[in-house]
Design an enzyme around this catalytic site. Structure first.
Site, PDB file in Angstrom:
ATOM      1  N   LYS A 104      41.995  39.737  44.869  1.00  0.00           N
ATOM      2  CA  LYS A 104      42.252  38.936  46.076  1.00  0.00           C
ATOM      3  C   LYS A 104      43.093  37.695  45.740  1.00  0.00           C
ATOM      4  O   LYS A 104      43.910  37.262  46.559  1.00  0.00           O
ATOM      5  CB  LYS A 104      40.929  38.539  46.744  1.00  0.00           C
ATOM      6  CG  LYS A 104      40.148  39.740  47.313  1.00  0.00           C
ATOM      7  CD  LYS A 104      40.937  40.482  48.379  1.00  0.00           C
ATOM      8  CE  LYS A 104      40.106  41.553  49.065  1.00  0.00           C
ATOM      9  NZ  LYS A 104      40.852  42.274  50.116  1.00  0.00           N
ATOM     10  N   TYR A 118      37.292  42.180  41.712  1.00  0.00           N
ATOM     11  CA  TYR A 118      37.516  41.956  43.147  1.00  0.00           C
ATOM     12  C   TYR A 118      38.172  40.585  43.376  1.00  0.00           C
ATOM     13  O   TYR A 118      39.186  40.473  44.075  1.00  0.00           O
ATOM     14  CB  TYR A 118      36.191  42.058  43.897  1.00  0.00           C
ATOM     15  CG  TYR A 118      36.305  41.837  45.390  1.00  0.00           C
ATOM     16  CD1 TYR A 118      36.794  42.841  46.215  1.00  0.00           C
ATOM     17  CD2 TYR A 118      35.929  40.624  45.972  1.00  0.00           C
ATOM     18  CE1 TYR A 118      36.907  42.653  47.584  1.00  0.00           C
ATOM     19  CE2 TYR A 118      36.037  40.423  47.336  1.00  0.00           C
ATOM     20  CZ  TYR A 118      36.521  41.435  48.141  1.00  0.00           C
ATOM     21  OH  TYR A 118      36.631  41.238  49.498  1.00  0.00           O
TER      22      TYR A 118
HETATM   23  P1  NDP Z   1      34.722  48.571  55.098  1.00  0.00           P
HETATM   24  O1  NDP Z   1      34.198  49.148  53.816  1.00  0.00           O
HETATM   25  O2  NDP Z   1      33.789  48.414  56.232  1.00  0.00           O
HETATM   26  O3  NDP Z   1      35.962  49.447  55.603  1.00  0.00           O
HETATM   27  C1  NDP Z   1      36.995  49.750  54.713  1.00  0.00           C
HETATM   28  C2  NDP Z   1      38.111  50.436  55.454  1.00  0.00           C
HETATM   29  O4  NDP Z   1      39.168  50.669  54.509  1.00  0.00           O
HETATM   30  C3  NDP Z   1      37.725  51.763  56.033  1.00  0.00           C
HETATM   31  O5  NDP Z   1      38.446  51.988  57.222  1.00  0.00           O
HETATM   32  C4  NDP Z   1      38.186  52.756  54.941  1.00  0.00           C
HETATM   33  O6  NDP Z   1      38.494  54.045  55.457  1.00  0.00           O
HETATM   34  C5  NDP Z   1      39.447  52.059  54.473  1.00  0.00           C
HETATM   35  N1  NDP Z   1      39.863  52.428  53.130  1.00  0.00           N
HETATM   36  C6  NDP Z   1      39.119  52.514  51.998  1.00  0.00           C
HETATM   37  N2  NDP Z   1      39.872  52.925  50.960  1.00  0.00           N
HETATM   38  C7  NDP Z   1      41.134  53.084  51.457  1.00  0.00           C
HETATM   39  C8  NDP Z   1      42.372  53.492  50.894  1.00  0.00           C
HETATM   40  N3  NDP Z   1      42.496  53.848  49.612  1.00  0.00           N
HETATM   41  N4  NDP Z   1      43.460  53.555  51.714  1.00  0.00           N
HETATM   42  C9  NDP Z   1      43.360  53.230  53.014  1.00  0.00           C
HETATM   43  N5  NDP Z   1      42.221  52.860  53.609  1.00  0.00           N
HETATM   44  C10 NDP Z   1      41.117  52.779  52.826  1.00  0.00           C
HETATM   45  O7  NDP Z   1      35.438  47.192  54.691  1.00  0.00           O
HETATM   46  P2  NDP Z   1      35.232  45.705  55.270  1.00  0.00           P
HETATM   47  O8  NDP Z   1      35.449  45.707  56.729  1.00  0.00           O
HETATM   48  O9  NDP Z   1      33.966  45.158  54.724  1.00  0.00           O
HETATM   49  O10 NDP Z   1      36.441  44.935  54.540  1.00  0.00           O
HETATM   50  C11 NDP Z   1      37.753  44.969  55.051  1.00  0.00           C
HETATM   51  C12 NDP Z   1      38.606  43.977  54.254  1.00  0.00           C
HETATM   52  O11 NDP Z   1      38.048  42.672  54.354  1.00  0.00           O
HETATM   53  C13 NDP Z   1      38.680  44.302  52.768  1.00  0.00           C
HETATM   54  O12 NDP Z   1      39.966  44.031  52.288  1.00  0.00           O
HETATM   55  C14 NDP Z   1      37.659  43.358  52.158  1.00  0.00           C
HETATM   56  O13 NDP Z   1      37.949  43.061  50.811  1.00  0.00           O
HETATM   57  C15 NDP Z   1      37.826  42.144  53.058  1.00  0.00           C
HETATM   58  N6  NDP Z   1      36.660  41.250  53.102  1.00  0.00           N
HETATM   59  C16 NDP Z   1      35.455  41.707  53.589  1.00  0.00           C
HETATM   60  C17 NDP Z   1      34.360  40.853  53.664  1.00  0.00           C
HETATM   61  C18 NDP Z   1      33.034  41.327  54.217  1.00  0.00           C
HETATM   62  O14 NDP Z   1      32.080  40.545  54.244  1.00  0.00           O
HETATM   63  N7  NDP Z   1      32.911  42.566  54.683  1.00  0.00           N
HETATM   64  C19 NDP Z   1      34.455  39.446  53.218  1.00  0.00           C
HETATM   65  C20 NDP Z   1      35.752  39.091  52.719  1.00  0.00           C
HETATM   66  C21 NDP Z   1      36.815  39.967  52.681  1.00  0.00           C
HETATM   67  P3  NDP Z   1      37.491  55.325  55.207  1.00  0.00           P
HETATM   68  O15 NDP Z   1      36.166  54.908  55.716  1.00  0.00           O
HETATM   69  O16 NDP Z   1      38.107  56.427  55.993  1.00  0.00           O
HETATM   70  O17 NDP Z   1      37.500  55.548  53.736  1.00  0.00           O
END
Ligand code: NDP
Length: 254
Positions: free
Chosen positions: A164, A160
């Site tokens: 990033k 991961y």
């Molecule tokens: P979530 O797991 O809550 O949501 C992920 C989203 O991405 C969903 O809408 C999902 O759709 C979609 N998704 C998953 N796989 C795919 C794919 N192959 N193609 C297109 N869409 C996809 O994620 P977060 O909100 O936690 O994280 C969002 C971003 O922020 C990520 O890049 C993460 O690395 C980054 N981040 C998050 C942190 C946190 O604390 N949450 C901290 C730092 C960075 P579906 O449900 O339909 O599969």
């Protein structure tokens, strides 16, 4: 967040993975600020439909698209649909991303490939596919949702954090290609965020230990990330590109 509701008036934005979590918060805030938003989901259409409903109830325009960021054809079709509906694409937020916790020795080749495919190849494909639209307009904003894990190398999840860190470099290189066409490319790197998924973990001792890595000694809120994404997408700033903006409470500096 401020009450001004026109910071993105007239703009068209596509936010990948905006059916839930951080992407959903960005999509809702973009719509509140006047943008027309393409909300995308990968597997759960119902969640995407709820976001669309909420945006339309707020009097803004939205379109739902299924996008698997690792599948070029699906990305291409989503941009085509967005352009057909709204006539332009001003903002791309590469938010879709996944994580799978595991210690270095436990991570398999399949784990590595899966994370890289979605977190790094996905944004690469999306940037390439949106470029022709933005070049034609001679303007565009691309915002990659990275993580402090990519800046401060960890804390533990090697695939991961590496994905990033790669996304931060992708941001800087694509910014070079975008500059002659007025396409600005930046990343937002969230730290420890309070979400439905992290609530349990953050209330544990292990969670408190992670929170203690921040200067502010508390997790961030989704609105903090959304607000940075509005700033980078708006015409308020016209001199920032190739940057990684941390929204992390000073994580890992403490
Ligand atoms: P979530 O797991 O809550 O949501 C992920 C989203 O991405 C969903 O809408 C999902 O759709 C979609 N998704 C998953 N796989 C795919 C794919 N192959 N193609 C297109 N869409 C996809 O994620 P977060 O909100 O936690 O994280 C969002 C971003 O922020 C990520 O890049 C993460 O690395 C980054 N981040 C998050 C942190 C946190 O604390 N949450 C901290 C730092 C960075 P579906 O449900 O339909 O599969």
């Amino acid at each position: 967040m401020g009450n001004d509701e026109s910071r993105l008036a007239g703009k068209v934005a596509l936010v990948t993975g905006s059916s839930r979590g951080i992407g959903r918060a960005i999509a809702l805030e973009y719509a509140r600020q006047g943008a027309k938003v393409v909300v995308t989901y990968n597997s759960e259409a119902a969640l995407g439909e709820e976001v669309i409903k909420q945006i339309r109830e707020g009097g803004r325009e939205a379109l739902l698209a299924r996008v698997d960021v690792s599948d070029r054809e699906s990305v291409r079709e989503a941009f085509q649909a967005a352009h057909a509906e709204f006539g332009r694409i001003d903002i791309l937020v590469n938010n879709a991303g996944i994580n799978k916790r595991g210690y270095f020795e436990e991570i398999t080749d399949d784990d590595w490939d899966h994370i890289m495919k979605i977190n790094l190849k996905g944004p690469f494909i999306c940037c390439q596919e949106v470029f022709p639209y933005m070049k034609k307009q001679n303007s565009g904003r691309i915002i990659n949702i990275s993580s402090v894990a990519g800046q401060y190398h960890g804390p533990k999840t090697v695939h991961y954090a590496t994905s990033k860190a790669g996304l931060n470099t992708l941001t800087k290189v694509v910014a070079r290609y975008g500059a002659p066409h007025n396409i600005f490319v930046n990343a937002v790197a969230p730290g420890i965020m309070f979400t439905d998924q992290t609530a349990d973990e953050l209330s544990s001792q292990a969670g408190q230990d992670i929170i203690n890595l921040t200067l502010l000694k508390r997790p961030g809120q989704l609105k903090d990330v959304a607000s940075a994404c509005v700033f980078l997408a708006s015409d308020e700033q016209e001199y920032m590109t190739g940057q990684v903006l941390s929204v992390s409470g000073g994580a890992y500096l403490g």
